[in-house]
Design a protein around this motif. Structure first.
Motif, PDB file in Angstrom:
ATOM      1  N   LYS A 147       0.847  -1.190   0.000  1.00  0.00           N
ATOM      2  CA  LYS A 147       0.000   0.000   0.000  1.00  0.00           C
ATOM      3  C   LYS A 147       0.888   1.247   0.000  1.00  0.00           C
ATOM      4  CE  LYS A 147      -3.672   2.339   2.480  1.00  0.00           C
ATOM      5  NZ  LYS A 147      -4.655   2.269   3.546  1.00  0.00           N
ATOM      6  N   GLY A 148       0.578   2.173  -0.893  1.00  0.00           N
ATOM      7  CA  GLY A 148       1.345   3.413  -1.008  1.00  0.00           C
ATOM      8  C   GLY A 148       2.431   3.366  -2.071  1.00  0.00           C
ATOM      9  N   ASP A 149       2.805   2.163  -2.527  1.00  0.00           N
ATOM     10  CA  ASP A 149       3.798   2.065  -3.602  1.00  0.00           C
ATOM     11  C   ASP A 149       3.269   2.754  -4.852  1.00  0.00           C
ATOM     12  OD1 ASP A 149       5.447   0.521  -2.007  1.00  0.00           O
ATOM     13  OD2 ASP A 149       5.105  -1.357  -3.096  1.00  0.00           O
ATOM     14  N   LYS A 150       4.186   3.243  -5.655  1.00  0.00           N
ATOM     15  CA  LYS A 150       3.832   3.800  -6.955  1.00  0.00           C
ATOM     16  C   LYS A 150       4.475   2.911  -8.012  1.00  0.00           C
ATOM     17  CE  LYS A 150       3.613   8.610  -5.379  1.00  0.00           C
ATOM     18  NZ  LYS A 150       2.258   8.581  -5.014  1.00  0.00           N
ATOM     19  N   VAL A 151       3.675   2.487  -8.981  1.00  0.00           N
ATOM     20  CA  VAL A 151       4.202   1.688 -10.080  1.00  0.00           C
ATOM     21  C   VAL A 151       3.999   2.465 -11.377  1.00  0.00           C
ATOM     22  CG1 VAL A 151       3.939  -0.565  -8.995  1.00  0.00           C
ATOM     23  CG2 VAL A 151       2.055   0.368 -10.295  1.00  0.00           C
ATOM     24  N   ASN A 152       4.973   2.365 -12.241  1.00  0.00           N
ATOM     25  CA  ASN A 152       4.940   3.044 -13.535  1.00  0.00           C
ATOM     26  C   ASN A 152       4.609   2.022 -14.609  1.00  0.00           C
ATOM     27  OD1 ASN A 152       5.816   5.769 -12.738  1.00  0.00           O
ATOM     28  ND2 ASN A 152       7.615   4.640 -12.018  1.00  0.00           N
ATOM     29  N   ILE A 153       3.583   2.299 -15.371  1.00  0.00           N
ATOM     30  CA  ILE A 153       3.109   1.376 -16.388  1.00  0.00           C
ATOM     31  C   ILE A 153       3.262   2.027 -17.755  1.00  0.00           C
ATOM     32  CG2 ILE A 153       1.136   0.031 -17.207  1.00  0.00           C
ATOM     33  CD1 ILE A 153       0.108   0.226 -14.236  1.00  0.00           C
ATOM     34  N   ARG A 154       4.025   1.373 -18.620  1.00  0.00           N
ATOM     35  CA  ARG A 154       4.196   1.825 -20.000  1.00  0.00           C
ATOM     36  C   ARG A 154       3.524   0.792 -20.892  1.00  0.00           C
ATOM     37  NH1 ARG A 154       7.824   5.619 -21.629  1.00  0.00           N
ATOM     38  NH2 ARG A 154       9.035   6.555 -19.967  1.00  0.00           N
ATOM     39  N   TYR A 155       2.775   1.268 -21.842  1.00  0.00           N
ATOM     40  CA  TYR A 155       2.070   0.351 -22.733  1.00  0.00           C
ATOM     41  C   TYR A 155       2.019   0.944 -24.132  1.00  0.00           C
ATOM     42  CZ  TYR A 155      -1.608   3.628 -21.448  1.00  0.00           C
ATOM     43  OH  TYR A 155      -2.316   4.771 -21.206  1.00  0.00           O
ATOM     44  N   ASN A 156       2.050   0.057 -25.107  1.00  0.00           N
ATOM     45  CA  ASN A 156       1.839   0.477 -26.485  1.00  0.00           C
ATOM     46  C   ASN A 156       1.214  -0.686 -27.223  1.00  0.00           C
ATOM     47  OD1 ASN A 156       3.998  -1.083 -27.920  1.00  0.00           O
ATOM     48  ND2 ASN A 156       5.318   0.160 -26.622  1.00  0.00           N
ATOM     49  N   SER A 157       0.363  -0.344 -28.158  1.00  0.00           N
ATOM     50  CA  SER A 157      -0.298  -1.390 -28.931  1.00  0.00           C
ATOM     51  C   SER A 157      -0.725  -0.833 -30.281  1.00  0.00           C
ATOM     52  CB  SER A 157      -1.517  -1.935 -28.189  1.00  0.00           C
ATOM     53  OG  SER A 157      -2.488  -0.932 -27.979  1.00  0.00           O
ATOM     54  N   LYS A 158      -0.817  -1.743 -31.214  1.00  0.00           N
ATOM     55  CA  LYS A 158      -1.358  -1.417 -32.524  1.00  0.00           C
ATOM     56  C   LYS A 158      -2.311  -2.553 -32.881  1.00  0.00           C
ATOM     57  CE  LYS A 158      -0.470  -0.166 -37.204  1.00  0.00           C
ATOM     58  NZ  LYS A 158       0.452   0.313 -38.187  1.00  0.00           N
ATOM     59  N   VAL A 159      -3.570  -2.217 -32.994  1.00  0.00           N
ATOM     60  CA  VAL A 159      -4.594  -3.201 -33.315  1.00  0.00           C
ATOM     61  C   VAL A 159      -4.876  -3.122 -34.808  1.00  0.00           C
ATOM     62  CG1 VAL A 159      -6.959  -3.968 -32.872  1.00  0.00           C
ATOM     63  CG2 VAL A 159      -5.608  -2.943 -31.011  1.00  0.00           C
ATOM     64  N   LYS A 160      -4.506  -4.168 -35.537  1.00  0.00           N
ATOM     65  CA  LYS A 160      -4.802  -4.223 -36.969  1.00  0.00           C
ATOM     66  C   LYS A 160      -6.222  -4.742 -37.185  1.00  0.00           C
ATOM     67  CE  LYS A 160      -0.018  -4.804 -38.386  1.00  0.00           C
ATOM     68  NZ  LYS A 160       0.962  -5.694 -38.984  1.00  0.00           N
ATOM     69  N   SER A 161      -6.619  -5.709 -36.355  1.00  0.00           N
ATOM     70  CA  SER A 161      -8.000  -6.219 -36.394  1.00  0.00           C
ATOM     71  C   SER A 161      -8.274  -6.958 -35.088  1.00  0.00           C
ATOM     72  CB  SER A 161      -8.217  -7.148 -37.597  1.00  0.00           C
ATOM     73  OG  SER A 161      -7.442  -8.320 -37.469  1.00  0.00           O
ATOM     74  N   GLY A 162      -9.551  -7.165 -34.818  1.00  0.00           N
ATOM     75  CA  GLY A 162      -9.941  -7.866 -33.602  1.00  0.00           C
ATOM     76  C   GLY A 162     -10.031  -6.927 -32.417  1.00  0.00           C
ATOM     77  N   GLU A 163     -10.000  -7.508 -31.221  1.00  0.00           N
ATOM     78  CA  GLU A 163     -10.150  -6.737 -29.992  1.00  0.00           C
ATOM     79  C   GLU A 163      -8.988  -6.993 -29.044  1.00  0.00           C
ATOM     80  OE1 GLU A 163     -13.952  -7.440 -28.152  1.00  0.00           O
ATOM     81  OE2 GLU A 163     -14.952  -7.458 -30.107  1.00  0.00           O
ATOM     82  N   LEU A 164      -8.655  -5.961 -28.268  1.00  0.00           N
ATOM     83  CA  LEU A 164      -7.593  -6.021 -27.269  1.00  0.00           C
ATOM     84  C   LEU A 164      -8.063  -5.307 -26.020  1.00  0.00           C
ATOM     85  CD1 LEU A 164      -4.630  -6.328 -26.232  1.00  0.00           C
ATOM     86  CD2 LEU A 164      -4.138  -4.195 -27.447  1.00  0.00           C
ATOM     87  N   LYS A 165      -7.860  -5.932 -24.853  1.00  0.00           N
ATOM     88  CA  LYS A 165      -8.108  -5.287 -23.564  1.00  0.00           C
ATOM     89  C   LYS A 165      -6.831  -5.395 -22.745  1.00  0.00           C
ATOM     90  CE  LYS A 165     -12.449  -7.074 -22.435  1.00  0.00           C
ATOM     91  NZ  LYS A 165     -13.416  -7.460 -21.422  1.00  0.00           N
ATOM     92  N   ILE A 166      -6.452  -4.280 -22.107  1.00  0.00           N
ATOM     93  CA  ILE A 166      -5.307  -4.266 -21.188  1.00  0.00           C
ATOM     94  C   ILE A 166      -5.854  -3.796 -19.847  1.00  0.00           C
ATOM     95  CG2 ILE A 166      -3.012  -3.362 -20.706  1.00  0.00           C
ATOM     96  CD1 ILE A 166      -2.841  -2.614 -23.729  1.00  0.00           C
ATOM     97  N   GLN A 167      -5.690  -4.627 -18.792  1.00  0.00           N
ATOM     98  CA  GLN A 167      -6.285  -4.306 -17.497  1.00  0.00           C
ATOM     99  C   GLN A 167      -5.293  -4.526 -16.360  1.00  0.00           C
ATOM    100  OE1 GLN A 167      -9.531  -7.191 -17.915  1.00  0.00           O
ATOM    101  NE2 GLN A 167     -10.959  -5.468 -18.025  1.00  0.00           N
ATOM    102  N   LEU A 168      -5.443  -3.713 -15.311  1.00  0.00           N
ATOM    103  CA  LEU A 168      -4.718  -3.906 -14.058  1.00  0.00           C
ATOM    104  C   LEU A 168      -5.736  -4.377 -13.031  1.00  0.00           C
ATOM    105  CD1 LEU A 168      -2.070  -3.713 -12.473  1.00  0.00           C
ATOM    106  CD2 LEU A 168      -2.680  -1.337 -11.929  1.00  0.00           C
ATOM    107  N   ILE A 169      -5.420  -5.485 -12.356  1.00  0.00           N
ATOM    108  CA  ILE A 169      -6.362  -6.127 -11.445  1.00  0.00           C
ATOM    109  C   ILE A 169      -5.751  -6.194 -10.052  1.00  0.00           C
ATOM    110  CG2 ILE A 169      -7.645  -8.276 -11.018  1.00  0.00           C
ATOM    111  CD1 ILE A 169      -7.380  -8.721 -14.137  1.00  0.00           C
TER     112      ILE A 169
END
Length: 117
Positions: free
Chosen positions: A48-70
């Motif tokens: 609790k209290g930590d900070k996390v850095n999230i870098r993401y990149n995506s290229k969707v040519k077709s279909g579906e993509l979900k990116i989630q933090l749980i």
């Protein structure tokens, strides 16, 4: 003797410098040239209290993509936008094991997610 002392001092400074560097706690990367349906996860522990850095990149040519933090209670705490490069800093509000999940449905393209402390 003098060379050994200089090398020892330089190595000590290098170790001190590297110990302060941020490192990946988890990452996921996929490149799909034909349609794929699957999920991939990566997990990390945080306090609790930590900070996390999230870098993401995506290229969707077709279909579906979900990116989630749980969170540790399996609640989705962040849905990340797709088809772009981005970065976010998330403050952890509960100690435990967190999961980053990418879900692909008939997906063609690429996705890369990196989480650092």
């Amino acid at each position: 003797m003098k060379k050994t002392r200089i090398v020892t001092v330089l190595l000590a400074f290098l170790l001190i410098f590297l110990s302060g560097c941020k490192h990946d706690v988890t990452s996921i990367s996929k490149t799909c040239s034909s349609p794929v349906t699957q999920s991939s996860t990566g997990s990390f522990s945080a306090q609790k209290g930590d900070k996390v850095n999230i870098r993401y990149n995506s290229k969707v040519k077709s279909g579906e993509l979900k990116i989630q933090l749980i969170d540790p209670n399996e609640k989705v705490i962040n849905n990340f936008e797709t088809n772009l490069n981005g970065k976010e800093q998330v403050t952890i509000n509960k100690t435990g094991e967190y999961t980053v999940m990418i879900s692909l449905y008939k997906f063609k393209g690429n996705v890369n997610v990196r989480i650092k402390e």
